[in-house]
Structure formats: C-alpha cells, structure tokens
Design a protein around this motif. Structure first.
Motif, PDB file in Angstrom:
ATOM      1  N   GLN A 126      45.409  49.823  34.094  1.00  0.00           N
ATOM      2  CA  GLN A 126      44.640  48.652  33.664  1.00  0.00           C
ATOM      3  C   GLN A 126      43.906  48.034  34.851  1.00  0.00           C
ATOM      4  O   GLN A 126      44.500  47.821  35.898  1.00  0.00           O
ATOM      5  N   VAL A 127      42.629  47.744  34.640  1.00  0.00           N
ATOM      6  CA  VAL A 127      41.782  47.243  35.724  1.00  0.00           C
ATOM      7  C   VAL A 127      41.467  45.763  35.504  1.00  0.00           C
ATOM      8  O   VAL A 127      41.143  45.353  34.387  1.00  0.00           O
ATOM      9  N   HIS A 128      41.588  44.980  36.568  1.00  0.00           N
ATOM     10  CA  HIS A 128      41.285  43.545  36.519  1.00  0.00           C
ATOM     11  C   HIS A 128      40.287  43.221  37.620  1.00  0.00           C
ATOM     12  O   HIS A 128      40.315  43.830  38.680  1.00  0.00           O
ATOM     13  N   TRP A 129      39.438  42.245  37.357  1.00  0.00           N
ATOM     14  CA  TRP A 129      38.427  41.851  38.343  1.00  0.00           C
ATOM     15  C   TRP A 129      38.676  40.414  38.766  1.00  0.00           C
ATOM     16  O   TRP A 129      38.928  39.548  37.929  1.00  0.00           O
ATOM     17  N   ALA A 130      38.586  40.165  40.063  1.00  0.00           N
ATOM     18  CA  ALA A 130      38.801  38.803  40.562  1.00  0.00           C
ATOM     19  C   ALA A 130      37.688  38.457  41.530  1.00  0.00           C
ATOM     20  O   ALA A 130      37.376  39.219  42.433  1.00  0.00           O
ATOM     21  N   GLU A 131      37.090  37.290  41.323  1.00  0.00           N
ATOM     22  CA  GLU A 131      36.008  36.867  42.216  1.00  0.00           C
ATOM     23  C   GLU A 131      36.553  36.269  43.501  1.00  0.00           C
ATOM     24  O   GLU A 131      35.920  36.357  44.542  1.00  0.00           O
ATOM     25  N   ASP A 132      37.701  35.623  43.419  1.00  0.00           N
ATOM     26  CA  ASP A 132      38.220  34.941  44.605  1.00  0.00           C
ATOM     27  C   ASP A 132      39.747  35.070  44.653  1.00  0.00           C
ATOM     28  O   ASP A 132      40.370  35.555  43.706  1.00  0.00           O
ATOM     29  N   PRO A 133      40.352  34.632  45.760  1.00  0.00           N
ATOM     30  CA  PRO A 133      41.808  34.765  45.912  1.00  0.00           C
ATOM     31  C   PRO A 133      42.595  34.103  44.781  1.00  0.00           C
ATOM     32  O   PRO A 133      43.585  34.659  44.303  1.00  0.00           O
ATOM     33  N   GLU A 134      42.144  32.932  44.334  1.00  0.00           N
ATOM     34  CA  GLU A 134      42.883  32.222  43.294  1.00  0.00           C
ATOM     35  C   GLU A 134      42.968  33.070  42.028  1.00  0.00           C
ATOM     36  O   GLU A 134      44.016  33.194  41.400  1.00  0.00           O
ATOM     37  N   GLN A 135      41.822  33.669  41.653  1.00  0.00           N
ATOM     38  CA  GLN A 135      41.823  34.505  40.451  1.00  0.00           C
ATOM     39  C   GLN A 135      42.744  35.708  40.624  1.00  0.00           C
ATOM     40  O   GLN A 135      43.505  36.067  39.723  1.00  0.00           O
ATOM     41  N   ALA A 136      42.670  36.345  41.794  1.00  0.00           N
ATOM     42  CA  ALA A 136      43.493  37.528  42.032  1.00  0.00           C
ATOM     43  C   ALA A 136      44.975  37.180  41.941  1.00  0.00           C
ATOM     44  O   ALA A 136      45.759  37.876  41.272  1.00  0.00           O
ATOM     45  N   ALA A 152      34.463  37.340  35.477  1.00  0.00           N
ATOM     46  CA  ALA A 152      34.526  37.803  36.861  1.00  0.00           C
ATOM     47  C   ALA A 152      33.881  39.175  36.974  1.00  0.00           C
ATOM     48  O   ALA A 152      33.084  39.428  37.877  1.00  0.00           O
ATOM     49  N   ARG A 153      34.205  40.044  36.039  1.00  0.00           N
ATOM     50  CA  ARG A 153      33.642  41.397  36.056  1.00  0.00           C
ATOM     51  C   ARG A 153      32.117  41.335  36.004  1.00  0.00           C
ATOM     52  O   ARG A 153      31.426  41.930  36.822  1.00  0.00           O
ATOM     53  N   ALA A 154      31.594  40.592  35.036  1.00  0.00           N
ATOM     54  CA  ALA A 154      30.143  40.510  34.876  1.00  0.00           C
ATOM     55  C   ALA A 154      29.487  39.882  36.104  1.00  0.00           C
ATOM     56  O   ALA A 154      28.462  40.362  36.592  1.00  0.00           O
ATOM     57  N   ASN A 155      30.110  38.820  36.623  1.00  0.00           N
ATOM     58  CA  ASN A 155      29.527  38.150  37.790  1.00  0.00           C
ATOM     59  C   ASN A 155      29.477  39.076  38.999  1.00  0.00           C
ATOM     60  O   ASN A 155      28.476  39.139  39.708  1.00  0.00           O
ATOM     61  N   ILE A 156      30.574  39.773  39.227  1.00  0.00           N
ATOM     62  CA  ILE A 156      30.621  40.661  40.394  1.00  0.00           C
ATOM     63  C   ILE A 156      29.583  41.767  40.257  1.00  0.00           C
ATOM     64  O   ILE A 156      28.799  42.032  41.171  1.00  0.00           O
ATOM     65  N   LEU A 157      29.534  42.391  39.074  1.00  0.00           N
ATOM     66  CA  LEU A 157      28.586  43.499  38.899  1.00  0.00           C
ATOM     67  C   LEU A 157      27.143  43.009  38.988  1.00  0.00           C
ATOM     68  O   LEU A 157      26.287  43.696  39.543  1.00  0.00           O
ATOM     69  N   THR A 158      26.891  41.815  38.480  1.00  0.00           N
ATOM     70  CA  THR A 158      25.530  41.266  38.581  1.00  0.00           C
ATOM     71  C   THR A 158      25.148  41.060  40.041  1.00  0.00           C
ATOM     72  O   THR A 158      24.051  41.424  40.469  1.00  0.00           O
TER      73      THR A 158
END
Lengths: 473, 213
Positions: A80-90, B4-10
C-alpha cells in the motif's frame, strides 16, 4: 542573526571538544583509505560515476511518471502506497497504520527520512515503543542524541563512551570496552525486541518503478529483521528515491557501497516486492510505503538546484569534507550535515532558517570530486550563498532568499563593483590605497581574531609591471 | 491523503528538466570462466569471513555430519524440498531436526532461541562481489537465512554469475520479482563502534557456502 549566533556557538563547542575531534579524525581517515582501495582504476571509477549520474538524472526527469508507475506496481504487488507532503502528514499516516493494526512496539531499521519527520518522538508521545536496531542508531538512541553522520550515526563516540552507555542502561551486563563483546551485548538486547515487536519501520535506498521493488542496503541484518520478523512493515522514503528499471540498480549499488564504506558490497541487499503471500510462513502480512515530499518537489523547479536530488545518501562528501572533520555532524544542527547538508537543508528549510550553513565550506571541491553521482556541491553551495543575499526577483522558489543580506556588506560590494568597472576610478583608488596604506585598520573584526590585517603593497601591480618594462599588461 | 498525492505530482510536473541524458548501458563483461568464477567468489566471500567449501554433489550431507557435529552444532532447521529431504534422510544421529512448517507467529521464540543452524539452497551467486543470491519461498522461508547463528547455503557451481547486472539480465528479473530477493555477502557485521569491524551483530554470526559440483 540568531541562526548565525547559534551556529557559531555549536562550532565553538565542537572545536573545543578534543575527544570529539580525535574520534572524527581517526574514523574519517580510515573510511577514506578504505574507499580508495575500492577504486584502483580511475578510468573505471569515472565511467561508473558517469553512469550513476545518468541513471539518477534520468529518474529525476521522469520522476512523476516513475512515481505513478511505482505506485501502480507496488499496489498490484499488494504493497500500500501513501503520499505525504510534509513531516506531520507522514507521521500521522504511520501512526494511523500502527493504530489500525493495534501495534504498540516498533523496531526500526536506519532511516534518515524518519529523522526528517521526527518520527520516533512523534510515536513515543503516543505511547508506542520505538527501538532503533542499527547498532549505531541504538547507541545514539540510548544517548538521546541525533545521528552525527548519515551512514555512521554514532561515529562521534569512542568505545569507552559506548561501554559507559551500555553499562548505564544495562547494568546486568558486565562492563566491557571490547568492541566484539559490546556488539554481542547489543545482539542479545535487540534479539528480544525483534522477536517481540508488532511492527517494523525502515527506509528505502532505491525504489524500482519497473517491478515495484523496495531495495535496502545494510550490513547488520537489522534491516532484514525489521522488515521480516514483525507482522507489519512500514517503509518511508523521499519521493526522489525512485529509479526506473531493475537494471539501474547494480551500478548504483556498486558505487554506493564502495563510496560509502569502502566495501565491494554490503552484507545484505534486500529487495522487497510483496507482503507475505498465501502459503508463505513468514514476512509481514502488510507492507506500506510512505512517499514523503517535504520540500523536494520545490527544489526540482530550479534547473541548477535540481542536481541536489540526485543524492543517494552515501555520505562520501561528508567523509572528505575538511570542515566536517573538524566540527562533526552535530555542529550543523540539521538532519543532514556536511556538504550535502549545506546544499540540501537551506533548500528544504529555508535560507532564513539555516542559510548560514553555507559559510561552513572552504570551496575546496573535495566533495564534488568524490560524489558518486557527480553533484557539483561547491557550485550549489556558492549559488545558495548568493541567493541568501540576493533581493532580485526570480522564479526560483527558495524560501528566505535575500534574508542574510547585510546593508553594510552590500554597500561595500556596490562600491567595489563601481570601482572595478571604471578604469579611471580604479586607478585612482589603487593609487590612494598604496600611498595611504598606513591608514589600513589593524583590527577587522572576525578576520583579525586569528590573522593579521592585510595591508596593500607600496606600489600597485600595474606600476610594478610598467617598471619591469611591460607596456600592454 | 489523495490531496497530497495530487499536489506532489502537480508540483513535480510543473517543471520538467529539458535535457534528457541517456544512461550508458552498464556492461562490464569480465569474461570469467567457471573455474575463475568459483575462485573469485570464494576469495571475496572468505575476505568477509564467509566459509566456502567445495564438496561433491552427493557428499554435502556427509560434510555437515562430519563438520557441524564436531563444532557442537546439533539443532538444525530445515525447510521443505529436495535439500531438506536429503539432509533429513542422511543426517547423523546427533542432530535434532526442526522443520519450518508453521507460520512464524506460532513458534517465533523457539526460532530465535532453539536453533543452531539452518540449511537452505542458493538460487545463484555473484563472483565479482562474493554474494549468494536467495529467493526465499514457502519451502525455505525468509527468516531461515537470518535468525539462526549459522546459515549453511548450498550453491550449484553452474549458477555462478559474474555480477548482479549479468544475473538480472540473464534470469530476466525485470519480468517479475518474488516476495523477497536477497544478496548475501558474508555473515552479519557492523563497524558502528569506532569503525572497527565486528561480526555477528543481528543476522548469522557464521555463513558457510558449500559449492556443489
């Protein structure tokens, strides 16, 4: 200027710690010698570097597509893959996974990205036991210190300091300064943790898009144990770690281990592509990957700074840095120290936050010469120095641009620019400077604390050349 | 976190570097014949304190009978398949044999505490780096080559490749990977204290490769 004062205070502390400097000097000269043995043929080394550079550069160009392909293949494989923009999200994602699985104890393999997010503290505050299982990480976790090197986290400690730590936390084990015995003690302590942990957390060295494979490089076996013994495995990595093909991996692996630790290969190269399959008797039933951005996608926007992202975190630039060897890693005050830290951290955290790091570089170029993916580190550091005092508008989205600009310094350079671009003014200035050289101040602040003040010569170079008979100098 | 996924890929797509370097093909054919491969593999493996022995195809059980009992190692862990069956059939009296026949959760403590050595096969090996290549499976699970203090691996001498690049090319790994694939180059080690090498930190303290054929 608080960041500068704090940085200088840490530098001062490091420079006055003789034991620390002895530990670093001895460790780093050893690593350099081992690396050089691995590359007896410079032509082959340069060919391998060129190839590793091209693999990483190409992966960065196709990064969005490769990440989508990686995600698709991992998902098809059951990861399963998750995306995090910043440390808090991760951190929140990882805590969420642990909570859902009712996991209360975690063994960790080494991960610098988890240092970026402050994961250990985040989980401990939520009553989850986190044990670092890499020996170096285990040592500094006992000491409540951050890593001082990205590959050898406890490089700043000598055997006596480790022996005292072990004795303090595990008084039942007889005191010893013997490295083999200390290693055996750590084995016994950590075996119980591996056998009992609910989850394992690791980093990733390369994520292969083509096959959906997470690659981990290690010597100890703690990475394999963390990713195999518990019923749940969570990997965390930066979005830049993706490579396209499996055949991209061998050159990167070779140059990584040879550069980082002077080994032809590490003991274990662990390739994980799926969770436990029906009929299989061990391995985690669920595997998750957290892809962290944390400023990386912003770095990419500048064509020059993009090179920063080629880094494979081998630490070779650190091992060869004449500033790092004097200071050690903690003086930098950031997750990544040394040349790569100076290049990466101001981009990640902002020049206004850690821009003074760029002053901890002599521009000697040793780092660029050894970097396995040919990152032009001095060029990047020089660029960041310039950006830190640059107020002109550009499209470069560097946080804190111009924040280190000092009006006095700026006007001196403005005046110099005017003098240097006008022959008449320059002649006048150099005539005055040589004839009135007795006016040169003796004290020039920081410069003259350890050096004598520079004093112009009695005649300018132009005059001397004319004296010697040169007419068109 | 689909935002987050969409933002990062954009953001990643917002600026694409223009020049596209083509990675040179990694080809470093060494031209090593079978004997040279065996030799290079053994040298490299021994340099990191891995034991290597050449034994006749039919004699590896005898070798383990002779050597490991003499070292006081009795508690053997076996998987399933030809190797396990051959050892179970030919093992000397002193051995206590455990089969890896249950999910790990049912006997984790015993695995961590009551096994002296495990015997597994190796899918291949790499001469240039001195590495064993394992694809653990339901028959030979992942922890067999990791938890017991000694790992004995059987290697067919015909499965020695020059290096990793050659292996993944010739065996077509890009067509599909197993749950877990491993390169193992020696027993577990660390240099985290004073950069001094110490063996046997978390994985096996000893690794024995028996080259068959």
């Amino acid at each position: 200027m608080n960041q500068a004062r704090a940085f200088h205070h840490r530098i001062d502390k490091a420079l006055h710690d003789d034991q620390l400097r002895r530990n670093f000097r001895s460790a780093l000269s050893g690593i350099q010698a081992k690396r050089e043995i691995q590359f007896p043929d410079d032509t082959q080394l340069q060919a391998l570097r060129e190839q590793a550079r091209a693999v990483r550069a190409s992966a960065l160009i196709h990064q969005p597509e490769l990440l989508e392909r990686l995600e698709a293949n991992l998902t098809a494989n059951g990861i399963q893959v998750h995306w995090a923009e910043d440390p808090e999200q991760a951190n929140a994602i990882i805590y969420g996974i642990l909570e859902a699985a009712k996991a209360r104890s975690v063994v960790k393999g080494k991960s610098m990205v988890s240092e970026e997010t402050g994961l250990n503290q985040y989980l401990e505050e939520r009553d989850i036991e986190v044990i670092e299982s890499d020996l170096g990480e285990f040592i500094i976790q006992l000491a409540h210190e951050p890593p001082s090197h990205i590959v050898a986290p406890a490089i700043h400690k000598n055997r006596r300091e480790v022996a005292e730590l072990f004795h303090r936390f595990y008084p039942d084990i007889p005191y010893t300064e013997d490295i083999d015995q200390l290693t055996q003690s750590a084995r016994l302590i950590l075996r119980e943790k591996f056998a009992g942990a609910d989850a394992g957390i690791s980093g990733v060295n390369f994520a292969v898009a083509e096959t959906g494979t997470l690659c981990l490089v290690e010597n100890e076996g703690n990475g394999r144990l963390s990713t195999t013994a518990p019923r749940l495995h969570i990997a965390i990595t930066g979005v830049e770690k993706v490579v396209e093909k499996l055949s991209d991996v061998p050159p990167l692996l070779e140059i990584l281990t040879k550069s980082a630790t002077g080994q032809p290969i590490t003991t274990y190269f662990n390739m994980i592509s799926k969770p436990r399959q029906p009929g299989e008797l061990d391995g985690p039933e669920a595997v998750h990957l957290v892809l962290l951005d944390n400023g990386r996608s912003r770095i990419r926007i500048d064509a020059e700074l993009l090179d920063t992202l080629r880094c494979i975190r081998c630490g070779t630039c650190i091992n060869y840095c004449p500033v790092y060897v004097q200071l050690g890693g903690h003086a930098y005050g950031t997750v990544y120290p040394g040349p790569i830290g100076i290049a990466l951290e101001p981009q990640r955290l902002g020049l206004d936050q850690v821009g003074t790091l760029t002053s901890a570089c002599t521009m000697c170029g040793a780092c660029a010469e050894v970097c396995p993916v040919k990152i032009p580190l001095p060029t990047l550091i020089n660029r960041l120095r310039a950006e830190a005092v640059n107020l002109q508008r550009t499209s470069t989205p560097l946080a804190g641009r111009g924040s280190l600009r000092k009006p006095g310094e700026a006007s001196i350079w403005k005046i110099w620019q005017r003098l240097y671009s006008s022959p008449g003014l320059y002649r006048l200035f150099s005539f005055a400077a040589t004839r009135m050289r007795w006016l040169t101040p003796v004290s020039l602040g920081g410069w003259t604390r350890y050096r004598s003040a520079p004093r112009p010569a009695a005649r300018t170079l132009h005059e001397l050349a004319r004296q010697e008979g040169f007419r068109h100098e | 976190m689909s935002d987050a996924r969409a933002n990062i890929l954009t953001r990643l797509r917002a600026n694409r570097p223009q020049t596209v370097p083509t990675p040179p093909v990694y080809a470093k054919p060494l031209g090593w014949d079978r004997a040279r491969r065996i030799d290079e593999f053994s040298t490299r493996m021994q340099a990191v304190r891995g034991e290597v022995h050449r034994v006749g195809d039919g004699d590896w059980v005898g070798w383990i009978n002779r050597e490991l009992l003499a070292r006081g190692l009795r508690r053997a862990l076996l998987g399933h398949g030809a190797i396990a069956d051959a050892f179970a059939a030919g093992a000397a009296d002193g051995f206590e044999i455990t089969r890896y026949d249950r999910p790990i959760e049912d006997w984790k403590n015993a695995l961590f505490h009551d096994v002296d050595f495990a015997i597994t096969g190796a899918r291949a090996a790499l001469a240039e780096s001195g590495s064993l290549v394992l694809w653990p499976s339901a028959q030979e699970p992942r922890l067999m080559s990791l938890v017991p203090p000694l790992h004995v691996a059987l290697l067919d001498a015909d499965q020695l490749f020059e290096n990793f690049a050659e292996l993944i090319d010739k065996q077509g790994w890009s067509g599909g990977m197993p749950t877990n694939a491993l390169l193992i180059s020696g027993p577990s080690k660390t240099a985290d204290i004073e950069q001094t090498l110490a063996y046997g930190i978390h994985g096996p303290k000893e690794l024995i490769t028996l080259i068959l054929g």
